[in-house]
Design a protein around this motif. Structure first.
Motif, PDB file in Angstrom:
ATOM      1  N   GLU A  30       1.035  -1.126   0.074  1.00  0.00           N
ATOM      2  CA  GLU A  30      -0.121  -0.069   0.015  1.00  0.00           C
ATOM      3  C   GLU A  30       0.776   1.238  -0.170  1.00  0.00           C
ATOM      4  OE1 GLU A  30      -2.481  -0.130   3.452  1.00  0.00           O
ATOM      5  OE2 GLU A  30      -3.497  -1.827   2.834  1.00  0.00           O
ATOM      6  N   MET A  31       0.481   2.174  -0.716  1.00  0.00           N
ATOM      7  CA  MET A  31       1.157   3.497  -0.782  1.00  0.00           C
ATOM      8  C   MET A  31       0.784   4.212   0.397  1.00  0.00           C
ATOM      9  SD  MET A  31       1.302   5.005  -4.593  1.00  0.00           S
ATOM     10  CE  MET A  31      -0.597   5.719  -4.338  1.00  0.00           C
ATOM     11  N   ASP A  32       1.525   4.877   1.275  1.00  0.00           N
ATOM     12  CA  ASP A  32       1.207   5.720   2.294  1.00  0.00           C
ATOM     13  C   ASP A  32       0.386   7.083   1.983  1.00  0.00           C
ATOM     14  OD1 ASP A  32       3.031   7.560   1.785  1.00  0.00           O
ATOM     15  OD2 ASP A  32       4.742   6.940   3.279  1.00  0.00           O
ATOM     16  N   ALA A  33      -0.260   7.614   2.799  1.00  0.00           N
ATOM     17  CA  ALA A  33      -0.934   8.657   2.850  1.00  0.00           C
ATOM     18  C   ALA A  33      -0.169   9.972   2.213  1.00  0.00           C
ATOM     19  CB  ALA A  33      -1.523   9.378   3.919  1.00  0.00           C
ATOM     20  N   ARG A  34       1.068  10.238   2.414  1.00  0.00           N
ATOM     21  CA  ARG A  34       1.856  11.083   1.802  1.00  0.00           C
ATOM     22  C   ARG A  34       2.200  11.037   0.441  1.00  0.00           C
ATOM     23  NH1 ARG A  34       7.382  12.485   4.767  1.00  0.00           N
ATOM     24  NH2 ARG A  34       6.503  10.601   5.653  1.00  0.00           N
ATOM     25  N   THR A  35       2.443   9.755   0.029  1.00  0.00           N
ATOM     26  CA  THR A  35       2.675   9.284  -1.372  1.00  0.00           C
ATOM     27  C   THR A  35       1.205   9.412  -2.220  1.00  0.00           C
ATOM     28  OG1 THR A  35       4.210   7.525  -0.727  1.00  0.00           O
ATOM     29  CG2 THR A  35       3.404   7.436  -2.957  1.00  0.00           C
ATOM     30  N   TRP A  36       0.229   9.059  -1.700  1.00  0.00           N
ATOM     31  CA  TRP A  36      -1.090   9.312  -2.330  1.00  0.00           C
ATOM     32  C   TRP A  36      -1.216  10.787  -2.575  1.00  0.00           C
ATOM     33  CZ3 TRP A  36      -4.392   6.785  -5.098  1.00  0.00           C
ATOM     34  CH2 TRP A  36      -4.603   5.399  -4.946  1.00  0.00           C
TER      35      TRP A  36
END
Length: 111
Positions: free
Chosen positions: A53-59
């Motif tokens: 999963e991508m973290d929130a910052r990457t999203w």
């Protein structure tokens, strides 16, 4: 944007698919935020295919590349609410892309 507006823009989208011009805002974007799911549906089985999963910052960084004014944005998975940062992701999608409609596909267990 109503149905008539979408139909009027359709020739522009068809032209873009052939010519890559004019560049237009997407009508719809689906974001799969997780493959984790607490349900074991026979029609889906996404839980059998684990993915990083991508973290929130990457999203958030990825969402910056999407133009504002997307008509429809869908948050899906697995079960999006299995992520502890689901609210942050949804807020980021709403504020960065400003979709007219934002839908979260969920089995409703965690809501």
């Amino acid at each position: 944007m109503n149905t008539a507006e979408v139909l009027l823009r359709y020739p522009l989208y068809a032209g873009f698919r052939r010519l890559r011009f004019p560049v237009l805002t997407p009508l719809s974007i689906a974001c799969c935020v997780t493959h984790r799911c607490n349900s074991r549906c026979m029609t889906c089985r996404i839980y059998e295919d684990p993915a990083e999963e991508m973290d929130a910052r990457t999203w958030d960084a990825a969402l910056r590349s999407i133009p504002r004014g997307v008509l429809w944005m869908t948050v899906t998975g697995g079960e999006p609410f299995m992520r502890e940062d689901a609210a942050d992701l949804i807020f980021s999608m709403a504020s960065r892309c400003e979709p007219r409609f934002l839908t979260v596909v969920t089995n409703g267990y965690f809501t």
